[in-house]
Write an enzyme that holds these catalytic residues in place. Structure first.
Site, short mmCIF file in Angstrom:
data_model
loop_
_atom_site.label_atom_id
_atom_site.label_comp_id
_atom_site.label_asym_id
_atom_site.label_seq_id
_atom_site.Cartn_x
_atom_site.Cartn_y
_atom_site.Cartn_z
N ASN A 102 49.40 36.58 56.99
CA ASN A 102 49.55 37.44 56.31
C ASN A 102 51.26 37.81 56.00
OD1 ASN A 102 49.43 38.50 58.86
ND2 ASN A 102 49.45 40.80 58.00
N CYS A 112 53.05 40.27 56.90
CA CYS A 112 53.73 40.85 58.01
C CYS A 112 53.74 39.74 59.18
CB CYS A 112 52.96 42.18 58.46
SG CYS A 112 53.11 43.32 57.15
N GLU A 139 51.47 38.95 61.64
CA GLU A 139 50.89 38.96 62.96
C GLU A 139 49.61 38.65 63.02
OE1 GLU A 139 48.82 42.29 60.60
OE2 GLU A 139 50.62 41.48 60.63
#
Length: 625
Positions: free
Chosen positions: A69, A71, A73
């Site tokens: 994704n 971000c 993580e």
């Protein structure tokens, strides 16, 4: 394979994601240098070390990770999901005899909350109603969860431990190891009651006879009977950390203090722990707090050197410490880490490359960087970036006379465009004084196609004989029933507003930024909802008719936005004035705007780029949801 090719200055294969056949080759060093240049220039792209992520894929027999994704993580398989939750670490610091400065971590209470949280996330898997049967099936088969943390910076402050120190990195790793192990212990307990996750035997946690192994035939993880294939993740906490009143994720402090605009009055807002320490040690004063809030730093003789060291903020930390802290948490984390590595404005491309290589050597699964001032919409006020930009312009004493003429021409063009906008606004205001206009027999218009989370939307905007918008008609793909009724009602209300003299710009401002539970697109192409898509269509119509010039946010004390000479590219969204927002509240930071970038679409305050996302510290808006 790619990083090995970078080191060898050789070629690497391009593989078809479905067939895994080689479809071509590229020179690894050339691609790497482009990645580094882009990250230095704009903060994008981040890097995801997919081979390292796949090495710890708990169920490789079900597929490989291809991406993560935005971000960074949570690597996932096709149709995969993960239930995320975060524990506020700062809430577990207690008064004690053995801890730093008379305080220590309550490990027993933290253990209790880890077990409760793991149990809760496990229950959520069964309570969820997933949109596709494939998602439901995979969620039940591998039962992936992601317990993370927030408030790390608060914990360090309460213990008197500097973030950028050997002690801080060691303590961060110890905390994450504790969280990871205790979550796994609870998952084992749940497995004893409910059974292991269905794909356990062929997973990296399975028995020796059937467990997944690496290329050398060695075990990747020791055998453990678990209810969940993964248990830990450090996800972004931009919104929930504001709700919880703590620092976000494993990021350092954003700022010790800032000036908050409350009902037209600037009030200092200082970190509560800092204020508490100042009062307890006897060096607190209202004047000191105001100076700290106005300047954005604590480098004053009244503040003891020890606390100047402890209350270090994101931009005061060298990039190496950001990566070392991320690596300390990654060592004991099933998935990955959402974190931003901050650079000063004068950082070189070579320095960025060094940090990317450091992240790879320390076994991080990815890295996101942000260089101060690397985005056009970053606020330039009293921070170091603004000073350097101003000095850079002042230092160009050798500019030729022709450049001055070009500057004058650009100013005249800007003034001409400004006058055109004023004329258009006056015409719109004049229309406001009229009653609802009658519809002519013939109208001309344009239709725009916009993809939305609910399908393809066609928006037709008609104009009267003066070129003013008159009506809006909308069709949402092949939608029918209630959904199409909603779209038609939205079009009718917009048309009524236009025929009654409401400026189209006001309608655009109301629609743009409305979010929903479904989002498509990334970055500037992100569409949050059907109303947001209508706002985008209107925005494109306005750009085509009159132009919307990109502007910097107003600089304090400078009397308004400063134009960028020669800049003609249309911004994806007009920057809202910093005094807007339904709550009448915003943040005005002095000296701490190095990580700020653009305006919040909800309240107009400045956004910070952290944990791989744009987020607002005032209203809680987060680009990552």
């Amino acid at each position: 394979a790619f990083m090995a090719a970078v080191e060898a200055n050789g070629m690497y294969d391009l593989l078809h994601p479905k067939t895994r056949q080689v479809t071509g080759q590229l020179h690894a060093r050339e691609v790497w240098e482009r990645i580094i240049h882009g990250a230095w220039k704009t903060g994008e792209p981040g890097v995801f070390f997919v081979d390292k992520a796949n090495h710890y894929n708990p169920v490789p027999h079900l597929g490989e990770y291809e991406a993560t994704n935005p971000c960074g993580e949570q690597p996932l398989l096709p149709y995969d999901v993960c239930n995320l939750g975060s524990i506020n670490l700062g809430a577990f610091v207690r008064d004690g005899e053995d801890g730093k400065d008379g305080k220590e971590i309550d490990w027993n209470d933290l253990r209790r909350v880890i077990h409760l949280s793991t149990h809760f996330l496990e229950n959520v898997i069964d309570a969820n109603q997933y949109p596709l049967p494939e998602i439901t099936e995979l969620a039940q088969r591998i039962r992936r969860i992601g317990l993370g943390v927030m408030g790390l910076a608060d914990l360090f402050v309460k213990l008197g431990v500097p973030y950028d120190s050997e002690e801080g990195v060691a303590l961060g790793g110890k905390i994450q190891q504790f969280v990871d192990e205790e979550a796994r212990i609870e998952s084992e307990r749940l497995a004893s009651e409910r059974g292991v996750f269905p794909e356990w035997e062929r997973s990296i946690w399975g028995p020796d006879e059937t467990a997944a192994r690496d290329a050398a035939g060695e075990r990747i993880r020791p055998m453990r009977r678990l209810r969940n294939c993964n248990v830990t993740t450090v996800a972004p906490t931009g919104t929930i950390s504001i709700i919880a009143g703590c620092s976000s994720g494993i990021e350092p402090l954003f700022a010790v203090a800032f000036m908050r605009n409350q009902a037209g009055s600037l009030m200092p807002d200082v970190n509560e722990d800092f204020v508490g320490i100042a009062r307890a040690e006897g060096w607190y004063s209202e004047e000191l707090m105001r100076k700290i809030a106005e300047t954005g730093h604590i480098d004053f003789p009244e503040v003891p050197a020890k606390w100047q060291r402890v209350f270090v903020t994101a931009n005061g930390i060298k990039p190496e410490w950001h990566i070392r802290m991320q690596a300390a948490f990654q060592e004991y984390n099933d998935s990955a880490i959402s974190k931003t590595c901050n650079f000063a404005n004068d950082a070189t491309e070579e320095y960025v490359e060094e940090i990317y290589r450091l992240a790879y050597r320390l076994n991080c699964k990815g890295v996101t960087v942000y260089r101060d001032g690397s985005r056009e919409m970053q606020v330039l006020s009293t921070g170091s970036t603004a000073k350097k930009v101003q000095e850079g312009h002042a230092g160009k004493e050798s500019v030729a006379a022709t450049a001055d003429l070009h500057g004058e021409i650009a100013e005249l063009r800007t003034e001409n465009e400004r006058l055109q906008r004023i004329v258009h606004d006056l015409e719109s205001e004049n229309l406001q004084r009229r009653q609802k206009r009658s519809r002519p027999e013939v109208l001309r218009g344009t239709t725009r196609r916009v993809e939305t989370p609910l399908g393809t939307l066609y928006v037709t905007i008609t104009e009267d004989d003066r070129g003013q918008p008159f009506e809006v008609f909308m069709t949402l793909g092949k939608a029918g029933g209630a959904l199409m009724a909603d779209v038609e009602s939205l079009g009718r209300l917009i048309s009524l507003a236009l025929r009654s003299g409401i400026p189209i710009k006001e309608i655009y401002r109301q629609l743009r930024g409305i979010s929903s539970d479904r989002v498509i697109g990334l970055g500037p192409n992100k569409i949050l909802s059907v109303p947001d898509a209508v706002g985008i269509a209107i925005e494109r119509w306005m750009q085509e008719k009159q132009g919307i010039q990109q502007e910097l946010l107003p600089q304090p004390g400078r009397g308004g936005p400063q134009g960028i000479a020669g800049q003609t590219e249309v911004a994806p969204m007009v920057a809202q004035p910093t005094h807007t927002g339904e709550s009448g509240e915003q943040m005005v930071l002095g000296g701490m705007q190095q990580t700020l970038s653009g305006a919040c679409p909800d309240c107009g305050s400045q956004l910070e780029f952290a944990e791989g996302c744009m987020k607002c510290h005032v209203c809680g808006f987060s680009e990552c949801g």
